[in-house]
Scaffold this motif. Structure first.
Motif, mmCIF file in Angstrom:
data_model
loop_
_atom_site.group_PDB
_atom_site.id
_atom_site.type_symbol
_atom_site.label_atom_id
_atom_site.label_comp_id
_atom_site.label_asym_id
_atom_site.label_seq_id
_atom_site.Cartn_x
_atom_site.Cartn_y
_atom_site.Cartn_z
ATOM 1 N N LEU A 147 0.829 -1.204 0.000
ATOM 2 C CA LEU A 147 0.000 0.000 0.000
ATOM 3 C C LEU A 147 0.863 1.253 0.000
ATOM 4 O O LEU A 147 0.508 2.256 -0.641
ATOM 5 N N ASP A 148 1.995 1.214 0.680
ATOM 6 C CA ASP A 148 2.916 2.357 0.684
ATOM 7 C C ASP A 148 3.476 2.604 -0.714
ATOM 8 O O ASP A 148 3.546 3.751 -1.170
ATOM 9 N N ARG A 149 3.856 1.557 -1.410
ATOM 10 C CA ARG A 149 4.386 1.700 -2.770
ATOM 11 C C ARG A 149 3.310 2.212 -3.721
ATOM 12 O O ARG A 149 3.579 3.020 -4.610
ATOM 13 N N LEU A 150 2.081 1.740 -3.543
ATOM 14 C CA LEU A 150 0.981 2.231 -4.376
ATOM 15 C C LEU A 150 0.705 3.707 -4.092
ATOM 16 O O LEU A 150 0.398 4.469 -5.004
ATOM 17 N N ARG A 182 -10.422 -4.890 -2.469
ATOM 18 C CA ARG A 182 -10.884 -3.512 -2.191
ATOM 19 C C ARG A 182 -9.714 -2.608 -1.827
ATOM 20 O O ARG A 182 -9.712 -1.427 -2.174
ATOM 21 N N ASP A 183 -8.714 -3.134 -1.099
ATOM 22 C CA ASP A 183 -7.497 -2.359 -0.820
ATOM 23 C C ASP A 183 -6.839 -1.944 -2.131
ATOM 24 O O ASP A 183 -6.469 -0.787 -2.316
ATOM 25 N N LEU A 184 -6.711 -2.919 -3.037
ATOM 26 C CA LEU A 184 -6.108 -2.631 -4.338
ATOM 27 C C LEU A 184 -6.937 -1.624 -5.113
ATOM 28 O O LEU A 184 -6.406 -0.676 -5.687
ATOM 29 N N GLN A 185 -8.241 -1.828 -5.139
ATOM 30 C CA GLN A 185 -9.125 -0.927 -5.886
ATOM 31 C C GLN A 185 -8.961 0.511 -5.405
ATOM 32 O O GLN A 185 -8.778 1.430 -6.206
ATOM 33 N N LYS A 186 -9.018 0.707 -4.112
ATOM 34 C CA LYS A 186 -8.909 2.053 -3.545
ATOM 35 C C LYS A 186 -7.567 2.698 -3.909
ATOM 36 O O LYS A 186 -7.518 3.856 -4.318
ATOM 37 N N SER A 187 -6.493 1.936 -3.784
ATOM 38 C CA SER A 187 -5.168 2.476 -4.086
ATOM 39 C C SER A 187 -4.989 2.742 -5.576
ATOM 40 O O SER A 187 -4.428 3.765 -5.969
#
Length: 94
Positions: free
Chosen positions: A10-13, A53-58
Motif C-alpha cells: 500500500l505504501d508503494r501504491l 478492495r485495498d487494491l481498488q482504492k489504491s
C-alpha cells in the motif's frame, strides 16, 4: 526481513500517485489468494491480507495507464472489483 506486507504494498501504491496520466504503471502479483469475510478475494502475504478492495482504492488514486497482472488460484474474482477503463487487467480465469 525479505517479507512483503500489506503495508509495504500500500505504501508503494501511495507513492505511485505522483505518476501523470501520460505515464504507465505496472503491478504484478503472483502467489496465493483466498476469500475474506466478505467473500471477496484477498492476496495472501506476510501479516494481514491485501484485499481486492485495498487494491481498488489504491489504484483509483493513480492517474497513469495501469497494467495489472494477478496470478493466483482465484485471480478471476478480482475482475469485477478492479475493472476500470484506464486499467488492463490480466488474470487466470477461475
Amino acid at each position: 526481513n525479505g517479507k512483503v506486507s500489506r503495508e509495504t504494498i500500500l505504501d508503494r501504491l501511495q507513492k505511485a500517485r505522483s505518476l501523470a496520466a501520460s505515464d504507465e504503471f505496472w503491478l504484478v502479483l503472483f502467489g496465493h489468494s483466498a476469500r475474506n469475510a466478505e467473500g471477496e478475494p484477498a492476496f495472501q502475504i506476510s501479516g494481514a491480507r491485501l484485499s481486492a478492495r485495498d487494491l481498488q482504492k489504491s489504484l483509483e488514486a493513480i492517474q497513469a495507464k495501469q497494467h495489472i497482472f494477478i496470478g493466483t488460484s482465484d485471480s478471476g474474482a478480482y475482475l469485477p472489483i478492479l475493472h476500470n477503463p484506464n486499467r488492463l487487467l490480466l488474470t487466470e480465469f477461475p
